[in-house]
Design a protein around this motif. Structure first.
Motif, PDB file in Angstrom:
ATOM      1  N   PHE A 138       0.831  -1.198   0.000  1.00 29.72           N
ATOM      2  CA  PHE A 138       0.000   0.000   0.000  1.00 29.72           C
ATOM      3  C   PHE A 138       0.870   1.254   0.000  1.00 29.72           C
ATOM      4  O   PHE A 138       1.937   1.291   0.627  1.00 29.72           O
ATOM      5  CB  PHE A 138      -0.904   0.044   1.240  1.00 29.72           C
ATOM      6  CG  PHE A 138      -2.007  -0.976   1.239  1.00 29.72           C
ATOM      7  CD1 PHE A 138      -3.103  -0.838   0.392  1.00 29.72           C
ATOM      8  CD2 PHE A 138      -1.964  -2.071   2.094  1.00 29.72           C
ATOM      9  CE1 PHE A 138      -4.128  -1.769   0.401  1.00 29.72           C
ATOM     10  CE2 PHE A 138      -2.981  -3.008   2.110  1.00 29.72           C
ATOM     11  CZ  PHE A 138      -4.075  -2.866   1.262  1.00 29.72           C
ATOM     12  N   ASP A 139       0.399   2.289  -0.686  1.00 26.56           N
ATOM     13  CA  ASP A 139       0.962   3.631  -0.547  1.00 26.56           C
ATOM     14  C   ASP A 139       0.169   4.328   0.550  1.00 26.56           C
ATOM     15  O   ASP A 139      -1.053   4.485   0.439  1.00 26.56           O
ATOM     16  CB  ASP A 139       0.833   4.409  -1.859  1.00 26.56           C
ATOM     17  CG  ASP A 139       1.695   3.814  -2.956  1.00 26.56           C
ATOM     18  OD1 ASP A 139       2.880   3.523  -2.696  1.00 26.56           O
ATOM     19  OD2 ASP A 139       1.176   3.629  -4.077  1.00 26.56           O
ATOM     20  N   ILE A 140       0.854   4.782   1.599  1.00 22.87           N
ATOM     21  CA  ILE A 140       0.179   5.302   2.786  1.00 22.87           C
ATOM     22  C   ILE A 140       0.655   6.720   3.053  1.00 22.87           C
ATOM     23  O   ILE A 140       1.803   7.070   2.752  1.00 22.87           O
ATOM     24  CB  ILE A 140       0.430   4.382   3.999  1.00 22.87           C
ATOM     25  CG1 ILE A 140       0.066   2.937   3.633  1.00 22.87           C
ATOM     26  CG2 ILE A 140      -0.372   4.835   5.214  1.00 22.87           C
ATOM     27  CD1 ILE A 140       0.554   1.908   4.606  1.00 22.87           C
ATOM     28  N   GLN A 141      -0.240   7.513   3.620  1.00 21.40           N
ATOM     29  CA  GLN A 141       0.055   8.916   3.868  1.00 21.40           C
ATOM     30  C   GLN A 141      -0.329   9.291   5.298  1.00 21.40           C
ATOM     31  O   GLN A 141      -1.229   8.707   5.894  1.00 21.40           O
ATOM     32  CB  GLN A 141      -0.721   9.796   2.871  1.00 21.40           C
ATOM     33  CG  GLN A 141      -0.451  11.289   2.940  1.00 21.40           C
ATOM     34  CD  GLN A 141      -1.359  12.021   3.909  1.00 21.40           C
ATOM     35  OE1 GLN A 141      -2.463  11.557   4.239  1.00 21.40           O
ATOM     36  NE2 GLN A 141      -0.899  13.162   4.423  1.00 21.40           N
ATOM     37  N   GLY A 142       0.387  10.257   5.850  1.00 21.78           N
ATOM     38  CA  GLY A 142       0.060  10.793   7.163  1.00 21.78           C
ATOM     39  C   GLY A 142       0.598  12.203   7.291  1.00 21.78           C
ATOM     40  O   GLY A 142       1.270  12.717   6.392  1.00 21.78           O
ATOM     41  N   TRP A 143       0.301  12.847   8.421  1.00 20.60           N
ATOM     42  CA  TRP A 143       0.714  14.227   8.650  1.00 20.60           C
ATOM     43  C   TRP A 143       1.591  14.312   9.890  1.00 20.60           C
ATOM     44  O   TRP A 143       1.261  13.749  10.933  1.00 20.60           O
ATOM     45  CB  TRP A 143      -0.504  15.131   8.831  1.00 20.60           C
ATOM     46  CG  TRP A 143      -1.378  15.210   7.623  1.00 20.60           C
ATOM     47  CD1 TRP A 143      -2.517  14.505   7.383  1.00 20.60           C
ATOM     48  CD2 TRP A 143      -1.169  16.038   6.474  1.00 20.60           C
ATOM     49  NE1 TRP A 143      -3.044  14.840   6.159  1.00 20.60           N
ATOM     50  CE2 TRP A 143      -2.233  15.783   5.577  1.00 20.60           C
ATOM     51  CE3 TRP A 143      -0.197  16.974   6.118  1.00 20.60           C
ATOM     52  CZ2 TRP A 143      -2.353  16.431   4.351  1.00 20.60           C
ATOM     53  CZ3 TRP A 143      -0.311  17.620   4.895  1.00 20.60           C
ATOM     54  CH2 TRP A 143      -1.379  17.351   4.024  1.00 20.60           C
ATOM     55  N   LEU A 144       2.697  15.030   9.768  1.00 18.34           N
ATOM     56  CA  LEU A 144       3.601  15.268  10.895  1.00 18.34           C
ATOM     57  C   LEU A 144       3.566  16.749  11.233  1.00 18.34           C
ATOM     58  O   LEU A 144       3.859  17.598  10.385  1.00 18.34           O
ATOM     59  CB  LEU A 144       5.029  14.840  10.551  1.00 18.34           C
ATOM     60  CG  LEU A 144       6.065  15.094  11.652  1.00 18.34           C
ATOM     61  CD1 LEU A 144       5.796  14.196  12.864  1.00 18.34           C
ATOM     62  CD2 LEU A 144       7.476  14.861  11.120  1.00 18.34           C
TER      63      LEU A 144
ATOM     64  N   PHE B 132       2.400  12.776  15.138  1.00 19.62           N
ATOM     65  CA  PHE B 132       2.276  12.082  13.863  1.00 19.62           C
ATOM     66  C   PHE B 132       0.863  11.521  13.773  1.00 19.62           C
ATOM     67  O   PHE B 132       0.415  10.782  14.650  1.00 19.62           O
ATOM     68  CB  PHE B 132       3.308  10.958  13.771  1.00 19.62           C
ATOM     69  CG  PHE B 132       3.184  10.094  12.544  1.00 19.62           C
ATOM     70  CD1 PHE B 132       3.078  10.652  11.276  1.00 19.62           C
ATOM     71  CD2 PHE B 132       3.183   8.710  12.657  1.00 19.62           C
ATOM     72  CE1 PHE B 132       2.963   9.851  10.148  1.00 19.62           C
ATOM     73  CE2 PHE B 132       3.084   7.897  11.535  1.00 19.62           C
ATOM     74  CZ  PHE B 132       2.964   8.477  10.286  1.00 19.62           C
ATOM     75  N   GLN B 133       0.157  11.898  12.693  1.00 22.46           N
ATOM     76  CA  GLN B 133      -1.233  11.465  12.504  1.00 22.46           C
ATOM     77  C   GLN B 133      -1.351  10.692  11.189  1.00 22.46           C
ATOM     78  O   GLN B 133      -1.488  11.291  10.114  1.00 22.46           O
ATOM     79  CB  GLN B 133      -2.161  12.683  12.517  1.00 22.46           C
ATOM     80  CG  GLN B 133      -2.099  13.430  13.846  1.00 22.46           C
ATOM     81  CD  GLN B 133      -2.933  14.691  13.862  1.00 22.46           C
ATOM     82  OE1 GLN B 133      -4.119  14.649  14.152  1.00 22.46           O
ATOM     83  NE2 GLN B 133      -2.312  15.821  13.547  1.00 22.46           N
ATOM     84  N   PRO B 134      -1.266   9.388  11.257  1.00 21.82           N
ATOM     85  CA  PRO B 134      -1.276   8.562  10.042  1.00 21.82           C
ATOM     86  C   PRO B 134      -2.693   8.309   9.528  1.00 21.82           C
ATOM     87  O   PRO B 134      -3.674   8.350  10.280  1.00 21.82           O
ATOM     88  CB  PRO B 134      -0.635   7.255  10.515  1.00 21.82           C
ATOM     89  CG  PRO B 134      -1.026   7.167  11.977  1.00 21.82           C
ATOM     90  CD  PRO B 134      -1.068   8.587  12.479  1.00 21.82           C
ATOM     91  N   ASN B 135      -2.799   8.045   8.237  1.00 30.91           N
ATOM     92  CA  ASN B 135      -4.038   7.597   7.602  1.00 30.91           C
ATOM     93  C   ASN B 135      -3.801   6.181   7.063  1.00 30.91           C
ATOM     94  O   ASN B 135      -3.606   5.989   5.853  1.00 30.91           O
ATOM     95  CB  ASN B 135      -4.452   8.548   6.481  1.00 30.91           C
ATOM     96  CG  ASN B 135      -4.947   9.879   7.005  1.00 30.91           C
ATOM     97  OD1 ASN B 135      -5.721   9.932   7.954  1.00 30.91           O
ATOM     98  ND2 ASN B 135      -4.496  10.978   6.400  1.00 30.91           N
TER      99      ASN B 135
END
Length: 635
Positions: free
Chosen positions: A390-396, A443-446
């Motif tokens: 999977f390609d995964i994204q989150g916000w730091l 860190f807030q991952p999706n």
């Protein structure tokens, strides 16, 4: 640079955020010349909910044309323009008394069209402007929605439920006439173009619980009722085509009524089988707006939000506007004029305060400037990584100023849902901002199960809660540590709702975190099934009821691995939480006590799924920061 990003760059300047002007329920007039919104000045140090006013502005330059505030103690919602743009309707609610009025403004004069002993929401004008429709709940036992505090569980249980119904009244004012059946809860609705009725999403019985099995139906102004379709997916944003032949809706796997993400589905208004028109789309549609010449949609696509058109016959899409910003409006993510040429909405990101942007759909510009002097309070960046294909994204997010050579503790903040996505909103108060201002990176991952990468990604955690998604999150932590000065020995984990479950799961399945905060979590899916007020949401995720296949529920329960727990954990929950009852937090607290793991449990009196009382919110903030300070060290 996109139009949204140019507007954001203009909005961010330099001053501390003692006061932030907020905008909600933005809606553009049918002609596209005016914008109405609910606005307020909010104090950053106050946990109290502010009182908003209805404000009307010129779309071209944001000049304030009028303000309306008929009830200084009321909560306003549902701002809606009449089809000719000459009148404005909105709801004024007394939450304590659970009463409401429907207010109408004509030629600058404010009138009460309806006084109602109950709850009102979502006013909509008929196509000819002669009638107003609303969703109404008579003599409610609680505020509408499962996230609200539940009614006291005393006396005979299960004999009475609140039913939200479609009702109509003359636009000039008068008595409310209910149209939908008395035993049916209506969630969303849309007028048919001929003004002879509505398309609704509805379910019999308990509205909190049965949205996950809601159907599409037609309700006539004559009181007639017929089913249109019973899709296998959850229904959001049912909208009728301008020719009155087709119903479009967003369909997908949803764990909550609020957050929206899915594919475009269509079905004939006459009835039939609903069809997924965008099964291969690599994003999650988040709202629909049908105008005469096009079906518009908004979507979460990776770390961007987009405005696009969708062909309802072929599912082909055309992106009109996109950027790593969050936008919101009253009836969807953006509001679009009747001719489909003008757009309005609130735009913001982590470092840019909210403002209204409006103008041509592909080139909206900032028209409000109340927040221009506010500075970024944090640093922020999108993080992407790969895991399990999977390609995964989150916000730091982190401190605005980082000391060279210093490493920082980090909190992994896991969103609820799981069907949801963390979106970039201006950080000036709230839990995430509190942690960053305290000196933590957040860190807030999706991870898989989230919105933003297509329906297959959202469905990838079915029967696997805590499995692949925890792996995604831990891989994301590794990715963050490659690009930011994080002290791997001072990692914390925190979440609320599904994030609370994931926190409980994390501390029983990894020793990587040295401190944890679990809000409104779930320790035991087996016992939870019989305790919560929304068990219908679970079947699509677990494959069956707990009575038909308890093994999958048991396998995914953190309490079954409680002997592996070693991480100090602070637990909190609302006393009247319908979605995640306090019994689940008590069970996990008991298990940690039995294992000798440091923990603390706080149950907030009278609270539902969210902690809303200002005093309780201030107390919770202090407890969270103190807990992480104690076990991770003050940053």
């Amino acid at each position: 640079m996109s139009a949204w990003m140019m507007a954001l760059a203009l909005a961010a300047q330099s001053a501390p955020p003692g006061l932030v002007h907020t905008y909600q329920d933005v809606t553009i007039s049918p002609r596209g010349d005016q914008v109405a919104a609910l606005e307020a000045d909010e104090l950053s140090q106050s946990e109290a909910e502010p009182h908003v006013m209805v404000v009307v502005r010129a779309r071209a330059d944001g000049k304030i044309l009028a303000r309306y505030n008929p009830c200084p103690t009321c909560f306003y919602s549902g701002v809606a323009w009449s089809p000719d743009g000459q009148a404005l309707a909105f709801v004024a609610s007394d939450r304590k008394a659970r009463t409401a009025t429907l207010q109408v403004v004509r030629a600058g004069k404010l009138e009460t069209a309806l006084s109602f002993a109950g709850l009102l929401q979502t006013p909509r004008w008929s196509p000819d402007g002669a009638t107003l429709a609303v969703l109404a709940t008579e003599r409610p036992r609680k505020e509408t929605g499962a996230t609200q505090a539940g009614a006291a569980l005393v006396g005979e249980i299960g004999t009475a439920t609140d039913e939200q119904r479609v009702g109509v009244l003359p636009a000039t004012g008068g008595p409310l006439k209910f149209l939908s059946p008395a035993d049916t809860f209506v969630y969303e609705y849309d007028w048919t173009p001929d003004g002879r009725g509505f398309v609704v999403s509805e379910a019999k019985g308990d509205g909190d619980n049965n949205w996950w099995v809601a159907k599409l139906a037609a309700v006539g102004v004559d009181g007639s009722f017929r089913e249109i379709a019973a899709p296998s997916v959850q229904i959001k944003f049912p909208r009728v085509s301008p020719d009155g032949k087709t119903v479009a809706f967003i369909g997908g796997l949803h764990s909550d009524f609020g957050p929206t993400g899915g594919d475009l589905w269509t079905v004939p208004l006459a009835g039939g089988t609903a069809v997924d028109r965008t099964p291969a789309y690599k994003g999650s549609l988040s709202s629909l707006i049908w105008r005469e010449k096009a079906l518009f949609a908004t979507a979460i696509v990776g770390d961007n939000n987009a405005v696009l058109t969708v062909d309802p016959a072929t599912g082909s899409t055309k992106t009109l506007l996109s950027g790593p910003v969050t936008f919101s409006a009253g009836d969807g993510r953006v509001s679009i004029s009747h001719d489909g040429k003008m757009l309005a909405g609130v735009a913001e990101d982590f470092t840019t305060p909210p403002h209204i942007a409006a103008g041509p759909i592909e080139k909206p510009r900032q028209i409000t400037h109340e927040n221009d002097t506010l500075a970024p309070q944090v640093s922020a960046r999108s993080i992407t990584w790969k895991h399990d294909g999977f390609d995964i994204q989150g916000w730091l997010t982190g401190p605005a100023n980082v000391e060279p050579g210093k490493t920082y503790p980090m909190i992994v903040l896991i969103h609820g849902g799981p069907s949801s996505a963390l979106q970039p909103t201006y950080m000036w108060r709230g839990t995430t901002n509190d942690l960053v201002q305290h000196g933590f990176y957040v860190f807030q991952p999706n991870p898989r199960g989230s919105f933003g990468q297509g329906e297959a990604f959202t469905r990838a955690n079915i029967k696997d809660f805590g499995g692949g998604d925890l792996g995604d999150i831990l891989a994301g932590v590794d990715a963050v540590e490659k690009v930011a000065p994080i002290d791997d020995k001072r990692l914390g984990v925190f979440g609320h709702s599904y994030g609370g479950f994931m926190t409980m799961w994390s501390v029983t399945h990894t020793q990587r975190f040295k401190a944890a905060v679990a809000g409104a979590g779930i320790a035991n899916w087996v016992s939870y099934y019989g305790q919560n007020g929304i068990d219908q949401w679970m079947v699509p995720f677990f494959g069956s009821t707990v009575y038909d296949d308890p093994s999958v529920y048991d396998r995914l329960s953190p309490i079954r691995s409680i002997k592996s727990a070693k991480t100090p954990t602070f637990i909190y929950v609302g006393e009247r939480d319908v979605e995640c009852p306090p019994a689940q937090s008590l069970e996990f607290h008991h298990g940690l006590d039995a294992m000798g793991v440091p923990n603390r449990l706080i149950i907030y009196a009278g609270e539902g799924h969210g902690i809303r009382d200002a005093e309780h919110r201030a107390d919770l903030k202090n407890r969270i920061l103190s807990w992480f300070d104690q076990y991770l060290g003050r940053p």
